[in-house]
Design a protein around this motif. Structure first.
Motif, PDB file in Angstrom:
ATOM      1  N   ILE A  69      -0.440   7.465 -17.366  1.00  0.00           N
ATOM      2  CA  ILE A  69      -0.564   6.118 -16.786  1.00  0.00           C
ATOM      3  C   ILE A  69      -0.252   5.057 -17.846  1.00  0.00           C
ATOM      4  O   ILE A  69       0.412   4.051 -17.551  1.00  0.00           O
ATOM      5  CB  ILE A  69      -1.971   5.914 -16.198  1.00  0.00           C
ATOM      6  CG1 ILE A  69      -2.212   6.905 -15.061  1.00  0.00           C
ATOM      7  CG2 ILE A  69      -2.138   4.482 -15.697  1.00  0.00           C
ATOM      8  CD1 ILE A  69      -3.629   6.904 -14.532  1.00  0.00           C
ATOM      9  N   ASP A 108       1.571  15.376 -11.644  1.00  0.00           N
ATOM     10  CA  ASP A 108       0.691  14.204 -11.689  1.00  0.00           C
ATOM     11  C   ASP A 108       1.487  12.980 -11.267  1.00  0.00           C
ATOM     12  O   ASP A 108       2.616  12.774 -11.733  1.00  0.00           O
ATOM     13  CB  ASP A 108       0.143  14.018 -13.110  1.00  0.00           C
ATOM     14  CG  ASP A 108      -0.822  12.850 -13.206  1.00  0.00           C
ATOM     15  OD1 ASP A 108      -1.649  12.704 -12.287  1.00  0.00           O
ATOM     16  OD2 ASP A 108      -0.732  12.093 -14.183  1.00  0.00           O
ATOM     17  N   GLU A 109       0.926  12.162 -10.375  1.00  0.00           N
ATOM     18  CA  GLU A 109       1.645  10.973  -9.901  1.00  0.00           C
ATOM     19  C   GLU A 109       0.805   9.710 -10.083  1.00  0.00           C
ATOM     20  O   GLU A 109      -0.422   9.756 -10.002  1.00  0.00           O
ATOM     21  CB  GLU A 109       2.046  11.123  -8.431  1.00  0.00           C
ATOM     22  CG  GLU A 109       0.928  10.970  -7.422  1.00  0.00           C
ATOM     23  CD  GLU A 109       0.151  12.239  -7.141  1.00  0.00           C
ATOM     24  OE1 GLU A 109      -0.443  12.334  -6.062  1.00  0.00           O
ATOM     25  OE2 GLU A 109       0.125  13.149  -8.015  1.00  0.00           O
ATOM     26  N   TYR A 110       1.491   8.641 -10.372  1.00  0.00           N
ATOM     27  CA  TYR A 110       0.862   7.324 -10.419  1.00  0.00           C
ATOM     28  C   TYR A 110       1.853   6.316  -9.817  1.00  0.00           C
ATOM     29  O   TYR A 110       3.012   6.317 -10.205  1.00  0.00           O
ATOM     30  CB  TYR A 110       0.506   6.890 -11.854  1.00  0.00           C
ATOM     31  CG  TYR A 110      -0.199   5.548 -11.809  1.00  0.00           C
ATOM     32  CD1 TYR A 110      -1.573   5.486 -11.596  1.00  0.00           C
ATOM     33  CD2 TYR A 110       0.522   4.352 -11.891  1.00  0.00           C
ATOM     34  CE1 TYR A 110      -2.212   4.255 -11.491  1.00  0.00           C
ATOM     35  CE2 TYR A 110      -0.112   3.130 -11.777  1.00  0.00           C
ATOM     36  CZ  TYR A 110      -1.477   3.081 -11.574  1.00  0.00           C
ATOM     37  OH  TYR A 110      -2.112   1.864 -11.450  1.00  0.00           O
ATOM     38  N   PRO A 111       1.415   5.443  -8.888  1.00  0.00           N
ATOM     39  CA  PRO A 111       0.087   5.326  -8.313  1.00  0.00           C
ATOM     40  C   PRO A 111      -0.365   6.597  -7.597  1.00  0.00           C
ATOM     41  O   PRO A 111       0.443   7.413  -7.171  1.00  0.00           O
ATOM     42  CB  PRO A 111       0.217   4.169  -7.332  1.00  0.00           C
ATOM     43  CG  PRO A 111       1.332   3.333  -7.885  1.00  0.00           C
ATOM     44  CD  PRO A 111       2.297   4.332  -8.455  1.00  0.00           C
ATOM     45  N   PHE A 112      -1.674   6.727  -7.467  1.00  0.00           N
ATOM     46  CA  PHE A 112      -2.278   7.931  -6.937  1.00  0.00           C
ATOM     47  C   PHE A 112      -1.858   8.198  -5.493  1.00  0.00           C
ATOM     48  O   PHE A 112      -1.603   7.275  -4.716  1.00  0.00           O
ATOM     49  CB  PHE A 112      -3.802   7.812  -7.009  1.00  0.00           C
ATOM     50  CG  PHE A 112      -4.318   7.394  -8.353  1.00  0.00           C
ATOM     51  CD1 PHE A 112      -4.234   8.242  -9.447  1.00  0.00           C
ATOM     52  CD2 PHE A 112      -4.880   6.138  -8.532  1.00  0.00           C
ATOM     53  CE1 PHE A 112      -4.705   7.858 -10.695  1.00  0.00           C
ATOM     54  CE2 PHE A 112      -5.354   5.737  -9.771  1.00  0.00           C
ATOM     55  CZ  PHE A 112      -5.265   6.595 -10.857  1.00  0.00           C
TER      56      PHE A 112
END
Length: 454
Positions: free
Chosen positions: A324, A389-393
């Motif tokens: 992030i 893993d991703e952002y935004p969630f």
């Protein structure tokens, strides 16, 4: 200039003055910590005009916190200055299953004083503990010449117990002082807690507590502290299963001088606003009230939540935090590529919004995994040891599939990265725990930001 008047304890009365004298009281409501002239300075040439300039140039007291969300945010001016918040700890979680810390639910007067200091308009330690305040300054004039000054500070602390619909507002009257010749002890002060607006407008509240009503300056100097409780029963709100009630709470102080005095200036202080709200969301704690329907759900303040992730060695969510942080500080280094990428969730002006819709969450995850495969290949999991893993969630409306639902949203305005399964799981556990403990509700009426600490 003296900070809010350091004053004497022996105060001559106006009754000692000529009964035919023209007595006036100029009253001002100023931010806590405002620097005002001393009596000696007021009596010098141009002294009164300097005080009037301070009052004219001061920001209005009646403001909402800068981070207010939901219907309340449209009611009044938002403070331009961010609220002060309690420091975020970077200490790694010592527990096997990482969880968000329990939010603060109490606040003492000393904590409020320290938090506000001399420059902060609002102080929050969580969505369940907040405070603000104002200074009331009076200049007493005989035949147009300053003969004395008086003042008092009012601070209000709002707190909410766990899983409770009752909000407690505690009023503190402090620094009640005067200097020179005044009739401050006989000055009447009326204290009220107003709810000028609610959403829906039909909401009815239950009140309790020990509000003082009208008391003299001398009486309040002895009594000092009072409280008011506000409760809104469930079943009155909007949003279907959320049962959302939003409101504005506004402390109000009215000053009445002795009968022989004329009061000018700020006769009434409609102070700062706090944005309480109530929900009975089925996906949050206490949704049944423990078998007591009137106790379903809980109260909170409609204030942007803050989720903290740590990059410190030993933090179980460290890889998530590092990902992030890169998305925030070096978006060009993230995948998928997008020119001028700027992911939300960094500031209260562009928060993230929680979604509890299963289809939306699944679509976000599918869109993120698609990009992990695109850049790292079908075996990006390294035999199941890594996850995308991703952002935004994926549990937010701003997730990877946002553009599929909103054509105006920027395509690829997100970041993905394969990280160790354990790290990704820790980050997810912290997020889910944060949602629950801070009563983050689904939709655009709420929001939260992410703070990376190290």
């Amino acid at each position: 200039m003296a900070t809010a008047v350091a004053l004497l304890s022996a105060v001559p009365s106006m009754a000692q003055a000529d009964a035919s004298a023209d007595l006036e009281v100029e009253s001002y409501v100023l931010p806590i910590g405002s620097a005002t002239p001393s009596l000696e300075e007021l009596q010098s040439e141009g002294g009164m005009e300097r005080l009037r300039d301070i009052a004219r140039n001061a920001e209005p007291i009646a403001q909402l916190p800068h981070e207010t969300v939901g219907p309340a945010a449209s009611y009044a001016r938002l403070a331009t200055q961010p609220s002060r918040t309690a420091p975020v700890s970077a200490t790694p979680s010592p527990t096997p299953m990482i969880a968000a810390p329990e939010p603060a639910r109490t606040m003492t007067l000393d904590e409020c004083k320290k938090g506000l200091g001399t420059t902060n308009r609002f102080y929050f330690t969580s969505r369940f503990a907040a405070c603000s305040g104002a200074s009331f300054v009076q200049t007493w004039l005989v035949n147009g010449r300053p003969s004395g000054v008086s003042m008092f500070n009012v601070r209000v602390v709002g707190t909410i117990a766990k899983n409770s619909r009752t909000i407690n507002f505690k009023y503190y009257f402090t620094d009640m002082e005067s200097e020179g010749t005044t009739e401050a002890p006989a000055m009447k002060i009326d204290t009220k807690g107003k709810i000028p607006n609610s959403w829906p407008s039909t909401v009815r509240y239950t009140r309790g507590g020990s509000m003082p009503g009208t008391k003299t300056f001398a009486e309040l100097k002895v009594l000092r502290a009072f409280n008011e409780t506000i409760n809104a029963k469930p079943g009155q709100g909007s949003g279907g299963t959320t049962d959302l009630i939003a409101a504005i709470y506004q402390p109000s102080i009215t000053i009445t001088p002795p009968p022989n005095a004329k009061l000018t200036g700020d006769l009434k202080g409609d102070l700062f606003f706090l944005p309480p709200r109530w929900d009975a969301a089925k996906y949050l704690a206490n949704s049944t009230g423990g078998g007591k329907p009137d106790k379903r759900g809980a109260a909170s303040f409609a204030y942007i939540g803050m989720l903290s992730y740590s990059t410190k060695a030993g933090a179980k969510e460290r890889a998530v935090a590092q990902h992030i942080k890169t998305a925030f500080t070096k978006p060009a280094d993230t995948k998928p590529y997008m020119s001028a990428k700027k992911v939300p969730g960094q500031t209260p002006d562009q928060p993230l919004h929680r979604t509890v819709n299963k289809t939306r969450k699944d679509d976000n995850r599918k869109a993120a995994v698609k990009q992990c495969k695109r850049y790292w290949g079908a075996n990006y999991t390294h035999g199941g040891t890594r996850e995308c893993d991703e952002y935004p969630f994926a549990t937010t409306y701003e997730g990877a599939a946002e553009h599929d639902y909103d054509a105006d949203a920027k395509k690829f305005n997100f970041s993905v990265k394969p990280i160790a399964e354990e790290d990704n799981g820790a980050g997810g556990n912290l997020l889910i725990s944060f949602y629950a403990k801070n009563r983050i509700i689904d939709g655009m009426e709420d929001g939260f930001i992410v703070k990376i600490v190290s």
